[in-house]
Design a protein around this motif. Sequence first.
Motif, PDB file in Angstrom:
ATOM      1  N   THR A  15       0.890  -1.241   0.227  1.00  0.00           N
ATOM      2  CA  THR A  15      -0.011   0.026   0.064  1.00  0.00           C
ATOM      3  C   THR A  15       0.926   1.198   0.079  1.00  0.00           C
ATOM      4  OG1 THR A  15      -1.759  -1.269   1.336  1.00  0.00           O
ATOM      5  CG2 THR A  15      -1.796   1.394   1.222  1.00  0.00           C
ATOM      6  N   GLY A  19       1.176   3.798  -3.220  1.00  0.00           N
ATOM      7  CA  GLY A  19       0.755   5.283  -2.846  1.00  0.00           C
ATOM      8  C   GLY A  19       2.023   6.401  -3.135  1.00  0.00           C
ATOM      9  N   ALA A  20       3.242   5.858  -3.064  1.00  0.00           N
ATOM     10  CA  ALA A  20       4.324   6.632  -3.416  1.00  0.00           C
ATOM     11  C   ALA A  20       4.371   6.789  -4.817  1.00  0.00           C
ATOM     12  CB  ALA A  20       5.655   6.036  -2.760  1.00  0.00           C
ATOM     13  N   PHE A  22       1.916   6.367  -7.176  1.00  0.00           N
ATOM     14  CA  PHE A  22       0.787   7.092  -7.451  1.00  0.00           C
ATOM     15  C   PHE A  22       1.204   8.518  -7.503  1.00  0.00           C
ATOM     16  CE2 PHE A  22      -2.995   9.598  -6.411  1.00  0.00           C
ATOM     17  CZ  PHE A  22      -3.814   9.286  -7.604  1.00  0.00           C
ATOM     18  N   TRP A  23       1.648   8.953  -6.059  1.00  0.00           N
ATOM     19  CA  TRP A  23       2.084  10.208  -5.845  1.00  0.00           C
ATOM     20  C   TRP A  23       3.093  10.875  -6.705  1.00  0.00           C
ATOM     21  CZ3 TRP A  23       6.747  12.835  -4.107  1.00  0.00           C
ATOM     22  CH2 TRP A  23       6.327  14.150  -3.693  1.00  0.00           C
ATOM     23  N   PHE A  24       4.040  10.023  -6.953  1.00  0.00           N
ATOM     24  CA  PHE A  24       4.986  10.714  -8.121  1.00  0.00           C
ATOM     25  C   PHE A  24       4.387  10.946  -9.504  1.00  0.00           C
ATOM     26  CE2 PHE A  24       8.353   8.975  -5.248  1.00  0.00           C
ATOM     27  CZ  PHE A  24       9.097  10.177  -5.166  1.00  0.00           C
ATOM     28  N   VAL A  26       1.394  11.567 -10.161  1.00  0.00           N
ATOM     29  CA  VAL A  26       0.389  12.628 -10.055  1.00  0.00           C
ATOM     30  C   VAL A  26       1.099  14.279 -10.120  1.00  0.00           C
ATOM     31  CG1 VAL A  26      -1.162  13.857  -8.821  1.00  0.00           C
ATOM     32  CG2 VAL A  26      -1.497  11.574  -9.342  1.00  0.00           C
ATOM     33  N   ARG A  27       2.153  14.080  -9.544  1.00  0.00           N
ATOM     34  CA  ARG A  27       3.345  15.141  -9.093  1.00  0.00           C
ATOM     35  C   ARG A  27       3.667  15.681 -10.666  1.00  0.00           C
ATOM     36  NH1 ARG A  27       8.880  14.776  -7.243  1.00  0.00           N
ATOM     37  NH2 ARG A  27       9.589  16.648  -7.064  1.00  0.00           N
ATOM     38  N   ARG A  31       3.272  18.880 -12.819  1.00  0.00           N
ATOM     39  CA  ARG A  31       4.387  19.799 -13.208  1.00  0.00           C
ATOM     40  C   ARG A  31       4.294  19.790 -14.687  1.00  0.00           C
ATOM     41  NH1 ARG A  31       9.720  18.471  -9.592  1.00  0.00           N
ATOM     42  NH2 ARG A  31       8.937  19.420  -7.581  1.00  0.00           N
TER      43      ARG A  31
END
Length: 78
Positions: A15, A19-20, A22-24, A26-27, A31
């Motif tokens: 998880t 999550g990490a 997914f965050w990268f 989206v980031r 950008r």
Amino acid sequence: MSETLTAALWAITPTVLLGAIFWFIVRAIIRVDRTERAAFSKVEAEERQRRGLPPRPAAPVVADAAVEQTSTPASPAQ
């Protein structure tokens, strides 16, 4: 106790990793979008200037999302 902690860590690892990732992603998308919008605005401004058009007006500032509610006077009891 050690086995319980190890099992808990193994349980949450997928998880956290997903999550990490997914965050990268989206980031990176945000950008790239920001950079593309800035480049497009620059090109648009250059084209407007080249054609002799006035500069594009700035985006309007949006007020706070809270909408003032007007209160109506209470009607007298009948």
